[in-house]
Design a protein around this motif. Sequence first.
Motif, mmCIF file in Angstrom:
data_model
loop_
_atom_site.group_PDB
_atom_site.id
_atom_site.type_symbol
_atom_site.label_atom_id
_atom_site.label_comp_id
_atom_site.label_asym_id
_atom_site.label_seq_id
_atom_site.Cartn_x
_atom_site.Cartn_y
_atom_site.Cartn_z
ATOM 1 N N ASN A 1 21.397 -49.784 27.110
ATOM 2 C CA ASN A 1 21.335 -48.815 28.244
ATOM 3 C C ASN A 1 21.473 -47.338 27.579
ATOM 4 O O ASN A 1 20.948 -46.353 28.734
ATOM 5 N N SER A 2 21.949 -47.107 26.609
ATOM 6 C CA SER A 2 21.817 -45.772 25.887
ATOM 7 C C SER A 2 22.077 -45.582 24.553
ATOM 8 O O SER A 2 22.597 -46.922 23.909
ATOM 9 N N ALA A 3 21.751 -44.678 23.842
ATOM 10 C CA ALA A 3 21.933 -44.647 22.370
ATOM 11 C C ALA A 3 23.686 -44.499 22.199
ATOM 12 O O ALA A 3 24.335 -45.001 21.345
ATOM 13 N N THR A 4 24.356 -44.131 23.114
ATOM 14 C CA THR A 4 25.734 -43.928 23.314
ATOM 15 C C THR A 4 26.299 -45.069 23.179
ATOM 16 O O THR A 4 27.037 -45.398 22.390
ATOM 17 N N SER A 5 25.819 -46.152 24.006
ATOM 18 C CA SER A 5 26.366 -47.542 23.940
ATOM 19 C C SER A 5 26.011 -48.134 22.763
ATOM 20 O O SER A 5 26.823 -48.998 21.993
ATOM 21 N N ALA A 6 24.740 -47.826 22.104
ATOM 22 C CA ALA A 6 24.287 -48.671 20.701
ATOM 23 C C ALA A 6 25.257 -48.064 19.587
ATOM 24 O O ALA A 6 25.803 -48.886 18.697
ATOM 25 N N LEU A 7 25.660 -46.694 19.758
ATOM 26 C CA LEU A 7 26.450 -46.266 18.853
ATOM 27 C C LEU A 7 27.971 -47.103 18.732
ATOM 28 O O LEU A 7 28.686 -47.432 18.028
ATOM 29 N N HIS A 8 28.407 -47.280 20.162
ATOM 30 C CA HIS A 8 29.822 -47.757 20.336
ATOM 31 C C HIS A 8 29.582 -49.319 19.686
ATOM 32 O O HIS A 8 30.758 -49.769 19.003
ATOM 33 N N VAL B 1 27.806 -35.054 21.115
ATOM 34 C CA VAL B 1 29.308 -35.587 20.768
ATOM 35 C C VAL B 1 29.386 -37.164 20.653
ATOM 36 O O VAL B 1 30.209 -37.475 19.981
ATOM 37 N N ALA B 2 28.411 -37.680 21.279
ATOM 38 C CA ALA B 2 28.674 -39.197 21.091
ATOM 39 C C ALA B 2 28.642 -39.673 19.751
ATOM 40 O O ALA B 2 28.991 -40.827 19.583
ATOM 41 N N SER B 3 27.946 -39.078 18.616
ATOM 42 C CA SER B 3 27.974 -39.442 17.359
ATOM 43 C C SER B 3 29.472 -39.504 16.789
ATOM 44 O O SER B 3 29.817 -40.178 15.871
ATOM 45 N N ALA B 4 30.404 -38.821 17.594
ATOM 46 C CA ALA B 4 31.881 -38.705 17.082
ATOM 47 C C ALA B 4 32.520 -39.498 18.088
ATOM 48 O O ALA B 4 33.457 -40.508 17.728
ATOM 49 N N VAL C 1 25.482 -40.715 10.051
ATOM 50 C CA VAL C 1 24.640 -39.814 9.399
ATOM 51 C C VAL C 1 23.669 -39.492 10.630
ATOM 52 O O VAL C 1 22.925 -40.400 11.089
ATOM 53 N N VAL C 2 23.313 -38.223 11.205
ATOM 54 C CA VAL C 2 22.549 -37.927 11.944
ATOM 55 C C VAL C 2 21.356 -37.053 11.449
ATOM 56 O O VAL C 2 21.258 -36.069 10.796
ATOM 57 N N HIS C 3 19.976 -37.648 12.017
ATOM 58 C CA HIS C 3 18.795 -37.112 11.470
ATOM 59 C C HIS C 3 18.590 -36.090 12.239
ATOM 60 O O HIS C 3 17.669 -36.069 13.237
ATOM 61 N N GLU D 1 22.919 -44.735 10.899
ATOM 62 C CA GLU D 1 21.755 -43.715 11.249
ATOM 63 C C GLU D 1 21.885 -43.409 12.657
ATOM 64 O O GLU D 1 21.308 -44.280 13.462
ATOM 65 N N ASP D 2 22.374 -42.231 13.012
ATOM 66 C CA ASP D 2 22.124 -41.939 14.335
ATOM 67 C C ASP D 2 20.556 -41.305 14.368
ATOM 68 O O ASP D 2 20.403 -39.935 13.977
ATOM 69 N N ALA D 3 19.616 -42.129 14.675
ATOM 70 C CA ALA D 3 18.068 -41.587 14.578
ATOM 71 C C ALA D 3 17.743 -41.230 15.933
ATOM 72 O O ALA D 3 16.384 -41.350 16.281
ATOM 73 N N SER D 4 18.497 -40.804 17.103
ATOM 74 C CA SER D 4 18.317 -40.493 18.317
ATOM 75 C C SER D 4 17.153 -39.406 18.299
ATOM 76 O O SER D 4 16.497 -39.574 19.262
ATOM 77 N N HIS D 5 17.149 -38.539 17.150
ATOM 78 C CA HIS D 5 15.852 -37.528 17.281
ATOM 79 C C HIS D 5 14.642 -38.109 16.477
ATOM 80 O O HIS D 5 13.859 -37.252 16.199
ATOM 81 N N ALA D 6 14.789 -39.289 15.877
ATOM 82 C CA ALA D 6 14.006 -39.661 14.844
ATOM 83 C C ALA D 6 12.942 -40.613 14.567
ATOM 84 O O ALA D 6 12.282 -41.047 13.659
ATOM 85 N N PHE E 1 18.583 -45.587 18.113
ATOM 86 C CA PHE E 1 17.591 -44.791 18.592
ATOM 87 C C PHE E 1 17.868 -44.404 19.925
ATOM 88 O O PHE E 1 18.604 -45.443 20.553
ATOM 89 N N SER E 2 17.635 -43.244 20.510
ATOM 90 C CA SER E 2 17.826 -42.945 21.950
ATOM 91 C C SER E 2 16.510 -42.670 22.581
ATOM 92 O O SER E 2 15.589 -42.212 22.232
ATOM 93 N N PHE E 3 16.367 -43.141 23.751
ATOM 94 C CA PHE E 3 15.201 -43.038 24.635
ATOM 95 C C PHE E 3 15.425 -42.182 25.941
ATOM 96 O O PHE E 3 14.733 -42.300 26.915
ATOM 97 N N ALA F 1 13.787 -43.607 30.361
ATOM 98 C CA ALA F 1 14.484 -43.035 31.357
ATOM 99 C C ALA F 1 15.987 -42.821 30.733
ATOM 100 O O ALA F 1 16.460 -41.685 29.994
ATOM 101 N N GLU F 2 16.859 -43.693 30.841
ATOM 102 C CA GLU F 2 17.948 -44.032 29.997
ATOM 103 C C GLU F 2 17.778 -45.002 28.823
ATOM 104 O O GLU F 2 16.927 -45.960 29.562
ATOM 105 N N GLY F 3 18.379 -45.193 27.766
ATOM 106 C CA GLY F 3 18.042 -46.172 27.104
ATOM 107 C C GLY F 3 18.453 -45.943 25.459
ATOM 108 O O GLY F 3 18.245 -44.840 25.149
HETATM 109 C C1 LIG Z 1 20.709 -37.925 22.792
HETATM 110 C C2 LIG Z 1 21.591 -38.094 21.555
HETATM 111 C C3 LIG Z 1 22.712 -39.177 21.707
HETATM 112 C C4 LIG Z 1 22.980 -39.985 22.747
HETATM 113 O O1 LIG Z 1 21.870 -40.681 23.202
HETATM 114 P P1 LIG Z 1 21.809 -41.200 24.917
HETATM 115 O O2 LIG Z 1 20.802 -42.095 24.820
HETATM 116 O O3 LIG Z 1 22.007 -39.982 25.979
HETATM 117 O O4 LIG Z 1 23.233 -41.896 25.044
HETATM 118 C C5 LIG Z 1 23.378 -39.606 20.648
HETATM 119 N N1 LIG Z 1 23.267 -38.775 19.470
HETATM 120 C C6 LIG Z 1 22.152 -37.894 19.175
HETATM 121 C C7 LIG Z 1 22.424 -37.102 17.973
HETATM 122 C C8 LIG Z 1 21.633 -37.314 20.428
HETATM 123 O O5 LIG Z 1 20.582 -36.389 20.288
#
Ligand SMILES: *Cc1c(COP(=O)(O)O)cnc(C)c1O
Length: 386
Positions: free
Chosen positions: A52-59, A81-84, A130-132, A156-161, A182-184, A193-195
């Motif tokens: 349901n979010s990239a934050t959950s995926a990181l967890h 902040v979610a990456s930490a 690591v954050v792209h 890899e936190d590829a939320s942007h990538a 990935f973040s959506f 929407a969230e994801g």
């Molecule tokens: C947006 C983002 C997240 C969190 O994504 P959510 O889907 O909103 O939980 C985590 N890391 C980075 C770098 C982000 O830009």
Amino acid sequence: MIPYGRQDISQEDIDAVVSVLTSDFLTQGPMVPRFEEAVASKVGAKYAVAVNSATSALHIACLALGLEVGDRLWTSPVTFVASANCALYCGAKVDFVDIDAKSYNLCPVALEKKLVDAEAQGLLPKVVVVVHLCGQPCDMQAIRKLSHRFNFKVIEDASHAIGGKYQGKYIGGGQYSDITVFSFHPVKIITTAEGGMAVTNDPKIAQKLQLLRSHGITRDPALMTHKPDGSWYYQQVDLGFNYRMTEMQAALGASQLGRLDAFVSRRHELAARYNELLDGLPVLTPWQHPDSYSGFHLYVIRLKLNELTASHSEVFDSLRAQGIGVNLHYIPVHTQPFYQRMGFKVGLYPESERYYSEAISLPMFQTMTEAQQDEVVAALRKAIDA
Ligand SMILES: *Cc1c(COP(=O)(O)O)cnc(C)c1O
């Protein structure tokens, strides 16, 4: 106001979501696995787990890699902040590695130095996230070498990538990491929407991610401690969460994914045009590593403050006053009050803090018009002159 990011929703996207609403399943139906398979095959990963979010995926990525109380996770200070925070959810400790001056990504040289020191003290990290940043991939080859030498896992936190490439291959293929996330969220490149999603090539990790997103419950007899009592039977074999994605979200994501390459190439066009329009102004445009094809979630400029009379915040405020929805990605995480209370001090990561004192994210989204882009640059000229 021209926003810094905005979703691009087509009639096809709308139809895809609406057709789910009249189907038999709103959650836990066929769309989520279909979206997972589509992302996995797009990025070249064996397994994908939608949440349901990239934050959950990181967890759950941290948990799947065995991060727990007493362990350490390192990441970049210049991130959301979610990456930490994902480390703290697992009871682990967080520490940071300063960024590279050119790419603004976690610096492999600083990482190596910190690892050597940590090894001497017996304080090596179990996981490095690591954050792209902005969509530009980190120096993954160097980071993977260090992960083998010092025995840590890489997320890899590829939320942007999503849709970006490293050495010609889609980010998420996992050549140099254990899990990619990935973040959506609507401002990102494609949206549900969230994801979010975690992708990996390791079947054990994938299985653990699947368990953790849904209460630690399984219906697979192979994962049970004994033969099922009957066809109704399920077992809770771990402590998981409800981090599931809905069918509507998955339908939207699958529909958006079909336009991913077009989205990213439009972002590249806009970036190239920004580079031209900003030429000669006292700003630094985004440097790109030759190995990198950025997802270009963000277009970040840095003000050459020694060539300006206006301050960073004056330029920022002037842009906002002129209707340009600029933003700042990111306030270094270690300077947040919550992290200050854990003992992090301002001054610890000078490259990150210098970046923060100069950076501005200009609007960047695939439906942005050239007229809007001209408006942004005209407003920036005015803000800089002021
Ligand atoms: C947006 C983002 C997240 C969190 O994504 P959510 O889907 O909103 O939980 C985590 N890391 C980075 C770098 C982000 O830009």
